[in-house]
Every structure is written in structure tokens, then in C-alpha cells.
Design an enzyme around this catalytic site. Structure first.
Site, PDB file in Angstrom:
ATOM      1  N   HIS A 138       0.694  -1.158  -0.001  1.00  0.00           N
ATOM      2  CA  HIS A 138      -0.027   0.113  -0.080  1.00  0.00           C
ATOM      3  C   HIS A 138       0.888   1.305   0.016  1.00  0.00           C
ATOM      4  CE1 HIS A 138      -0.085  -0.159   4.563  1.00  0.00           C
ATOM      5  NE2 HIS A 138       0.765   0.899   4.409  1.00  0.00           N
ATOM      6  N   GLU A 143      -5.128   0.395   0.313  1.00  0.00           N
ATOM      7  CA  GLU A 143      -4.845  -1.112   0.592  1.00  0.00           C
ATOM      8  C   GLU A 143      -5.227  -1.808  -0.670  1.00  0.00           C
ATOM      9  OE1 GLU A 143      -3.394  -1.790   3.083  1.00  0.00           O
ATOM     10  OE2 GLU A 143      -4.432  -1.297   5.011  1.00  0.00           O
TER      11      GLU A 143
HETATM   12  C1  F6R Z   1       2.049   6.905   6.532  1.00  0.00           C
HETATM   13  C2  F6R Z   1       1.484   5.999   5.100  1.00  0.00           C
HETATM   14  C3  F6R Z   1       1.902   4.443   5.088  1.00  0.00           C
HETATM   15  C4  F6R Z   1       3.265   4.343   5.549  1.00  0.00           C
HETATM   16  C5  F6R Z   1       3.525   2.645   5.305  1.00  0.00           C
HETATM   17  C6  F6R Z   1       4.983   2.205   5.732  1.00  0.00           C
HETATM   18  O1  F6R Z   1       1.574   8.248   6.043  1.00  0.00           O
HETATM   19  O2  F6R Z   1       0.898   6.506   4.347  1.00  0.00           O
HETATM   20  O3  F6R Z   1       1.492   4.268   3.712  1.00  0.00           O
HETATM   21  O4  F6R Z   1       4.076   4.953   4.828  1.00  0.00           O
HETATM   22  O5  F6R Z   1       2.502   1.826   6.012  1.00  0.00           O
HETATM   23  O6  F6R Z   1       4.812   2.586   7.274  1.00  0.00           O
HETATM   24  P1  F6R Z   1       6.516   2.438   7.920  1.00  0.00           P
HETATM   25  O7  F6R Z   1       7.374   3.658   7.311  1.00  0.00           O
HETATM   26  O8  F6R Z   1       6.225   2.683   9.298  1.00  0.00           O
HETATM   27  O9  F6R Z   1       7.003   1.125   7.550  1.00  0.00           O
END
Ligand code: F6R
Length: 274
Positions: A138, A143
Site C-alpha cells: 500500500h 490497501e
Molecule cells: C503513512 C503512510 C503509510 C506508510 C506505510 C509504511 O503516512 O502513508 O503508507 O508509509 O505504512 O509505514 P512504515 O514507514 O512505518 O513502515
């Protein structure tokens, strides 16, 4: 798509920060699309350092965040508004009236989402959109199965995302089930997209995003349709890519182009290589 592979997550953050800093220097009233999560933390640390040590000026920028959990107050420690305040905004001189994070407590989400899109348009559109990626592919909270033409709207979180984000909330049942998120179509309208990923747990999603088919099952793969995308990875996130040698060749050629090293061949800067 330009794929840049760095040695470490720290280098990924620094490289992305240099791209954003250049944008802000060249166009002080840039419109930046921002993300939350673990991945952009290194970028934000470096931007704060550039602001405090080098005087990088953010006073004219406008920002739009990708998403927010539904139901959380802006003061909730796990809300994305709180995250941005703590990890970026309170350390910069960006003007509060030009900072936008979706409102997870909106009373009428349909009209809130329409207005969010309208504000992006009124600001002149997003110059650079910073993105992370989920293990399920995503981007923002789009999703698997999200329409590739989707706009800002409410989205139900997938169970994999709820499990991944439970580390921030303590238990899975505390993770909100819904989020307000920019759509895939909204993101694709940014003039440039900058996707970052670190760690082995992102390797499969990255391989599918870059080398798989464009599919709503991996919404980040829609970036293949965008004309100006830079993907910056650490070695672990790049570990399942099949064409690593080629991406490294492209980067070598790109640095020659940028340093003027190809002038002897009659090839000048400004020639695309993405
Ligand atoms: C957050 C967002 C999400 C995150 C993704 C990865 O604003 O849009 O798509 O970029 O869930 O999250 P991390 O960086 O915590 O692994």
C-alpha cells in the site's frame, strides 16, 4: 522510474532530504506531500538539521499529509497530526496555516475529503510527494484492491496493516479500523513522487511495485504510470529486485550526466534517464 540503492537506511533518509531541500531552495513556496511512519523519520531528522545548522528556510512552504486515522484527536500520541508536529513541524519555521493533515474527527467525511482535494488544487498541486510503502504494497492507506483512480476518501485498513501498526498502539484492538487517505489518483497527480523503503520486510512489496505488473493489489505499482518517480531503497529492501545491476548502471550514467562527464559524447544535462 529511477531506482537508487543506498547502503543503509540512514543514507536513504539523507538522500531523500537532499532532494526535498533542493526543491525548497529552488522554489521556496513549494508544495510538499508528506508521509508518516518509521520510514520518513531519517528524512525529517536531516531536514531539521539543515534548517537549524544551514538555515534552510521553510517559511513559504505548504504541506499536505497523506493520511490520518479516523477517530483520533490531533493530540492523541498515535495520531498522524501529533506525529508530524513532534517529528517535523515544531522544529521548522513552516507557517501553521499552510500545514494540512487530514482530519480524523471530521463530522462529514465526504465533504471534508472533497475540500482536501480542493485545497491541494488551490495550492497549485503537490510538487514532491514523499511516500512509504506497506508490506502489502500500500501507499498512503490505499490497501490492496483500492481503485487506481481513487481520490481522498475513507478506507478500511487491511488486517496486515492493523497487525503492523499494533506496535505503536500496544495491542491490535486499539488500532483504528478506518483512515482518511489521499487516493492513488491524487498521489499520481503530484509532479514528482519519492518512494522510500528500508529493511527486508519491505523487499517483496518493493519487488512487486517496481518489477511486477501494475495492479490494484499492490497500489504502489501504480507509480509505474507516473512520469517522474524516484525510489530510494536500502540494500535490504532492494534484496529481491531482479534487475539491480541495471538500476546501478542507470545511476552511474545519471551521475555522469549530472556532473557533465558525458559532455564529450555530446550528451548534456537535462537528458532524462528515468
Ligand atoms: C503513512 C503512510 C503509510 C506508510 C506505510 C509504511 O503516512 O502513508 O503508507 O508509509 O505504512 O509505514 P512504515 O514507514 O512505518 O513502515
Amino acid at each position: 522510474m529511477r531506482v537508487i540503492i543506498e547502503e543503509s537506511a540512514e543514507e536513504v533518509g539523507r538522500r531523500a532530504a537532499r532532494i526535498l531541500a533542493r526543491q525548497v531552495r529552488e522554489k521556496p513556496d513549494s508544495v510538499l506531500g508528506l508521509a508518516t511512519g518509521h520510514t520518513p523519520l531519517g528524512v525529517y531528522r536531516e531536514l531539521i538539521r539543515m534548517h537549524t545548522e544551514e538555515g534552510l528556510d521553510f517559511s513559504q512552504i505548504t504541506t499536505f499529509n497523506l493520511d490520518e486515522y479516523v477517530g483520533l484527536e490531533p493530540t492523541h500520541p498515535q495520531s498522524y497530526r501529533f506525529f508530524m508536529q513532534r517529528h517535523l513541524f515544531e522544529h521548522l519555521n513552516a507557517h501553521p496555516s499552510r500545514i494540512h493533515v487530514p482530519d480524523g474527527r471530521a463530522l462529514d467525511f465526504a465533504s471534508f475529503c472533497r475540500r482536501y482535494e480542493e485545497r491541494i488544487r488551490m495550492a497549485g498541486g503537490i510538487d514532491i510527494q514523499l511516500l512509504g510503502i506497506g508490506r502489502d504494497g500500500h501507499m498512503a492507506f490505499n490497501e490492496p484492491g483500492s481503485s487506481l483512480g481513487s481520490r481522498t476518501r475513507l478506507k478500511t485498513l487491511a488486517s496486515e496493516t492493523i497487525r503492523d501498526n499494533a506496535r505503536y498502539f500496544g495491542t491490535e484492538d486499539r488500532v483504528p479500523r478506518l483512515a482518511v487517505t489521499m487516493g492513488v489518483g491524487t498521489i499520481l497527480e503530484a509532479r514528482q513522487c519519492l518512494l522510500l523503503a528500508n529493511g527486508p520486510h519491505k523487499a517483496e512489496a518493493i519487488q512487486r511495485t517496481i518489477e511486477g505488473p501494475v495492479t490494484s493489489q499492490v497500489t504502489a505499482s501504480a507509480l509505474q504510470l507516473h512520469r517522474d518517480v524516484i525510489i530510494i531503497l536500502d540494500e535490504e529492501a532492494a534484496s529481491r529486485l531482479e534487475r539491480v545491476a541495471y538500476y546501478r548502471d542507470v545511476e552511474r550514467a545519471q551521475s555522469l550526466l549530472e556532473s557533465g562527464g558525458l559532455r564529450a559524447l555530446g550528451i548534456g544535462p537535462g537528458t532524462g534517464n528515468g
